[in-house]
Design a protein around this motif. Sequence first.
Motif, PDB file in Angstrom:
ATOM      1  N   TRP A   1       0.790  -1.566  -0.139  1.00 14.25           N
ATOM      2  CA  TRP A   1       0.341  -0.088  -0.086  1.00 14.25           C
ATOM      3  C   TRP A   1       0.935   1.280  -0.062  1.00 14.25           C
ATOM      4  CZ3 TRP A   1       0.343   3.269   4.148  1.00 14.25           C
ATOM      5  CH2 TRP A   1       0.895   3.355   4.779  1.00 14.25           C
ATOM      6  N   ARG A   2       2.164   1.539   0.196  1.00 13.90           N
ATOM      7  CA  ARG A   2       3.016   2.218   0.675  1.00 13.90           C
ATOM      8  C   ARG A   2       3.773   3.071  -0.947  1.00 13.90           C
ATOM      9  NH1 ARG A   2       5.710   3.543   5.009  1.00 13.90           N
ATOM     10  NH2 ARG A   2       7.562   3.883   4.195  1.00 13.90           N
ATOM     11  N   PRO A   3       4.173   2.322  -1.409  1.00 18.44           N
ATOM     12  CA  PRO A   3       4.101   2.255  -3.163  1.00 18.44           C
ATOM     13  C   PRO A   3       2.747   2.845  -3.787  1.00 18.44           C
ATOM     14  CG  PRO A   3       5.520   0.555  -2.599  1.00 18.44           C
ATOM     15  CD  PRO A   3       4.016   0.953  -1.491  1.00 18.44           C
ATOM     16  N   CYS A   4       1.715   1.994  -3.387  1.00 15.66           N
ATOM     17  CA  CYS A   4       0.479   2.332  -4.465  1.00 15.66           C
ATOM     18  C   CYS A   4      -0.140   3.928  -3.960  1.00 15.66           C
ATOM     19  CB  CYS A   4      -0.551   1.145  -4.104  1.00 15.66           C
ATOM     20  SG  CYS A   4      -0.294  -0.155  -4.447  1.00 15.66           S
ATOM     21  N   LEU A   5       0.235   4.131  -2.315  1.00 19.70           N
ATOM     22  CA  LEU A   5       0.030   5.698  -2.125  1.00 19.70           C
ATOM     23  C   LEU A   5       0.766   6.348  -3.211  1.00 19.70           C
ATOM     24  CD1 LEU A   5      -1.777   7.380  -0.495  1.00 19.70           C
ATOM     25  CD2 LEU A   5       0.078   7.134   1.324  1.00 19.70           C
ATOM     26  N   TYR A   6       1.827   5.950  -2.946  1.00 19.25           N
ATOM     27  CA  TYR A   6       2.995   7.480  -3.782  1.00 19.25           C
ATOM     28  C   TYR A   6       2.429   7.590  -5.232  1.00 19.25           C
ATOM     29  CZ  TYR A   6       7.091   9.348  -6.079  1.00 19.25           C
ATOM     30  OH  TYR A   6       7.785   9.677  -6.534  1.00 19.25           O
ATOM     31  N   MET A   7       2.261   6.377  -5.758  1.00 20.63           N
ATOM     32  CA  MET A   7       1.830   6.457  -6.746  1.00 20.63           C
ATOM     33  C   MET A   7       0.575   7.353  -8.007  1.00 20.63           C
ATOM     34  SD  MET A   7       2.588   2.496  -8.987  1.00 20.63           S
ATOM     35  CE  MET A   7       1.868   1.958  -7.505  1.00 20.63           C
ATOM     36  N   TYR A   8      -0.585   7.129  -6.839  1.00 19.52           N
ATOM     37  CA  TYR A   8      -1.603   7.868  -6.769  1.00 19.52           C
ATOM     38  C   TYR A   8      -1.522   9.180  -6.483  1.00 19.52           C
ATOM     39  CZ  TYR A   8      -6.040  10.366  -5.627  1.00 19.52           C
ATOM     40  OH  TYR A   8      -7.327  10.320  -5.635  1.00 19.52           O
ATOM     41  N   LEU A   9      -0.456   9.754  -5.106  1.00 20.50           N
ATOM     42  CA  LEU A   9      -0.597  11.072  -4.862  1.00 20.50           C
ATOM     43  C   LEU A   9       0.745  11.558  -6.248  1.00 20.50           C
ATOM     44  CD1 LEU A   9      -0.062  10.895  -1.586  1.00 20.50           C
ATOM     45  CD2 LEU A   9      -2.232  11.526  -2.406  1.00 20.50           C
ATOM     46  N   SER A  10       1.427  11.164  -6.349  1.00 20.09           N
ATOM     47  CA  SER A  10       2.620  11.312  -7.568  1.00 20.09           C
ATOM     48  C   SER A  10       1.999  11.752  -9.085  1.00 20.09           C
ATOM     49  CB  SER A  10       3.730  10.690  -7.817  1.00 20.09           C
ATOM     50  OG  SER A  10       3.645   9.452  -8.484  1.00 20.09           O
ATOM     51  N   LEU A  11       0.854  10.880  -9.236  1.00 23.70           N
ATOM     52  CA  LEU A  11       0.636  11.089 -10.542  1.00 23.70           C
ATOM     53  C   LEU A  11      -1.024  12.417 -10.143  1.00 23.70           C
ATOM     54  CD1 LEU A  11      -0.172   7.518 -11.909  1.00 23.70           C
ATOM     55  CD2 LEU A  11       1.298   9.264 -13.155  1.00 23.70           C
ATOM     56  N   SER A  12      -1.988  12.258  -9.187  1.00 22.12           N
ATOM     57  CA  SER A  12      -3.021  13.543  -8.841  1.00 22.12           C
ATOM     58  C   SER A  12      -2.102  14.943  -8.775  1.00 22.12           C
ATOM     59  CB  SER A  12      -3.475  12.634  -7.954  1.00 22.12           C
ATOM     60  OG  SER A  12      -2.724  13.304  -6.407  1.00 22.12           O
ATOM     61  N   LEU A  13      -0.935  14.906  -7.838  1.00 26.59           N
ATOM     62  CA  LEU A  13      -0.052  16.231  -7.756  1.00 26.59           C
ATOM     63  C   LEU A  13       0.240  16.836  -9.130  1.00 26.59           C
ATOM     64  CD1 LEU A  13       1.141  15.201  -3.947  1.00 26.59           C
ATOM     65  CD2 LEU A  13      -0.751  16.720  -5.019  1.00 26.59           C
ATOM     66  N   SER A  14       0.822  15.717  -9.919  1.00 30.31           N
ATOM     67  CA  SER A  14       1.082  16.777 -11.891  1.00 30.31           C
ATOM     68  C   SER A  14       0.055  17.202 -11.929  1.00 30.31           C
ATOM     69  CB  SER A  14       1.826  15.593 -12.043  1.00 30.31           C
ATOM     70  OG  SER A  14       2.871  14.961 -11.994  1.00 30.31           O
ATOM     71  N   LEU A  15      -0.488  18.500 -12.150  1.00 28.14           N
ATOM     72  CA  LEU A  15      -1.705  18.961 -11.862  1.00 28.14           C
ATOM     73  C   LEU A  15      -1.792  18.957 -14.006  1.00 28.14           C
ATOM     74  CD1 LEU A  15      -2.906  21.538 -10.237  1.00 28.14           C
ATOM     75  CD2 LEU A  15      -3.124  19.022  -9.527  1.00 28.14           C
ATOM     76  N   ASN A  16      -3.226  18.509 -14.332  1.00 25.76           N
ATOM     77  CA  ASN A  16      -3.256  17.974 -15.611  1.00 25.76           C
ATOM     78  C   ASN A  16      -4.147  19.582 -16.419  1.00 25.76           C
ATOM     79  OD1 ASN A  16      -3.574  17.724 -18.351  1.00 25.76           O
ATOM     80  ND2 ASN A  16      -5.146  15.956 -18.479  1.00 25.76           N
ATOM     81  N   ILE A  17      -3.903  20.299 -17.225  1.00 26.65           N
ATOM     82  CA  ILE A  17      -3.733  21.774 -17.584  1.00 26.65           C
ATOM     83  C   ILE A  17      -4.244  21.439 -19.132  1.00 26.65           C
ATOM     84  CG2 ILE A  17      -4.007  23.155 -15.383  1.00 26.65           C
ATOM     85  CD1 ILE A  17      -1.075  24.237 -17.335  1.00 26.65           C
ATOM     86  N   GLN A  18      -4.091  20.934 -19.496  1.00 24.38           N
ATOM     87  CA  GLN A  18      -3.879  20.696 -21.209  1.00 24.38           C
ATOM     88  C   GLN A  18      -4.950  21.029 -22.280  1.00 24.38           C
ATOM     89  OE1 GLN A  18      -1.032  19.224 -23.199  1.00 24.38           O
ATOM     90  NE2 GLN A  18      -2.458  19.589 -24.214  1.00 24.38           N
TER      91      GLN A  18
END
Length: 512
Positions: free
Chosen positions: A279-296
């Motif tokens: 769950w620790r790597p899963c939490l990192y994967m989710y947060l790292s992608l969600s914090l990279s805001l998409n303004i495309q």
Amino acid sequence: MGSPGAFQVSEDKESIEEETAGLTGEPPKEKEAIEVEQRVRALRWSPLSWFRMLADEMHWSFVFGVVIVNGISQGLGGAIWRVASDYYWKDVQKVQPSAAQVYHGITSLPWIVKPLWGILTDVLPVAGYRRRPYLILAGLVGVISMLTLSLHSKLHVVFALMAMTAGSAGVAIADVTVDACVAQNSINHPALAADMQSLCGLSSSIGSLLGFLISGLLVHAISSQGVLGLISIPFALVFSVGLVLKEMRTPNFPYRQVYQKFLQASQTMWTTLRCPDVWRPCLYMYLSLSLSLNIQEGMFYWYTDSTSGPSFSQGTIGFIFSVGSVGSLLGVLLYQNVLKECPFRCLLFWSQLLSSFSGMLDLILVFRLNLKVGMPDYFFVVIDDCVSQMVGQLKWMPLLVLSSKLCPMGIEGTFFALLMSIDNAGVLTSSWAGGLLLHMLKVTRAEFSNLWVAVLVRNIMRALPLALLCLVPKSDLSSTILPADMLTGNHELEAHEAEVDDIELVSLVDKS
């Protein structure tokens, strides 16, 4: 229980294998694997012979299915759909960039429930087949949804959103089904596992490159609605894959056990997710992608604006995206040949840092600083998109490898689909958060004065996952992450597979 005839066949087979091993000094299965590997090496530099070899080993319908689903539907069709959908929301539905950003997130919802499609194809056959009906369903849903978008010029935005989501579901179902076929053939032909993955990646990359090259020209020639209608052709080909795919039929399937299998798979996944090493790597994967805001979408509307932006044409937009796909391919090659042995934390640290810095190129573009040094917008955007896609791929590849190492034996395919769903949930959060940011900054179809603020906030947010790297294991590609008890497999599943093997052997003896 096996019949006496089945026992005799098994005994004869073992005696033949023992005699062959005594003559050659190698077990028959290992000798066969070595021969296949030598054959693959000999054909590696001859593409046509390589395709023919794969078709001979695993039936032509499997190769046809991979090329159609990964190359034509997901690669070519997905690239064309991305450009056409952007222009559809902008020119046909005339929505604001913040709303278009949210709508793109909604259409990705079918990819978040990928484990559901995976479990359905694994435990719920239709008419005795596990793969073919789902490919037929995916093609049928895609054709209907794309034709609906194309033929209705005044379709309400809600129904348009439903049709696009249905089309996305068709691609997701077909993708999961073909992935299951690849996984199954990788077990039956272990020496060709890498070649099957190469076939998938090669088909997808070439399809995406061709799709982006022609997407802008198609939108310019027949409008975005016409292009969406053309995407029904790849879905029709997916439908044809479901008709011709070679698959063994399972008659008299015990449908009463489906609920029990669903429950058992869900319990196993929940137990695995509760492990701290998972769950620790899963939490990192989710947060790292969600914090990279998409303004495309905000950038896309600015690209095509004739007053504040560079006013790119449809053909230019398609070419820019195609160059971005080349940057993504370069990222894969760089990771494969140079960086794949690096520890996860080290590679994710530098890729996240480079992602934040590369986003500053958009800031230079919005301020039009490139024009002050004599660099045209077109040339600068091509470099910007290529660098961004390459850095994004360098971040994505170690996350894929890390996900594969978190999968316990027995439910590898379903659990990997679950991890991909977590990543897709992060992408969805990023898209919706980016749309909210554009709305708060009042970035509209004709107002881009605060677009630079959105770019700056996005770049700062990209650096935040650096503080979460403690959730990622320190190991590298060659190390194991899961505890030993999760690597021993599921004994009940192994017993069930052994029972299935006995049943298949009995049926072969009865036929003979």
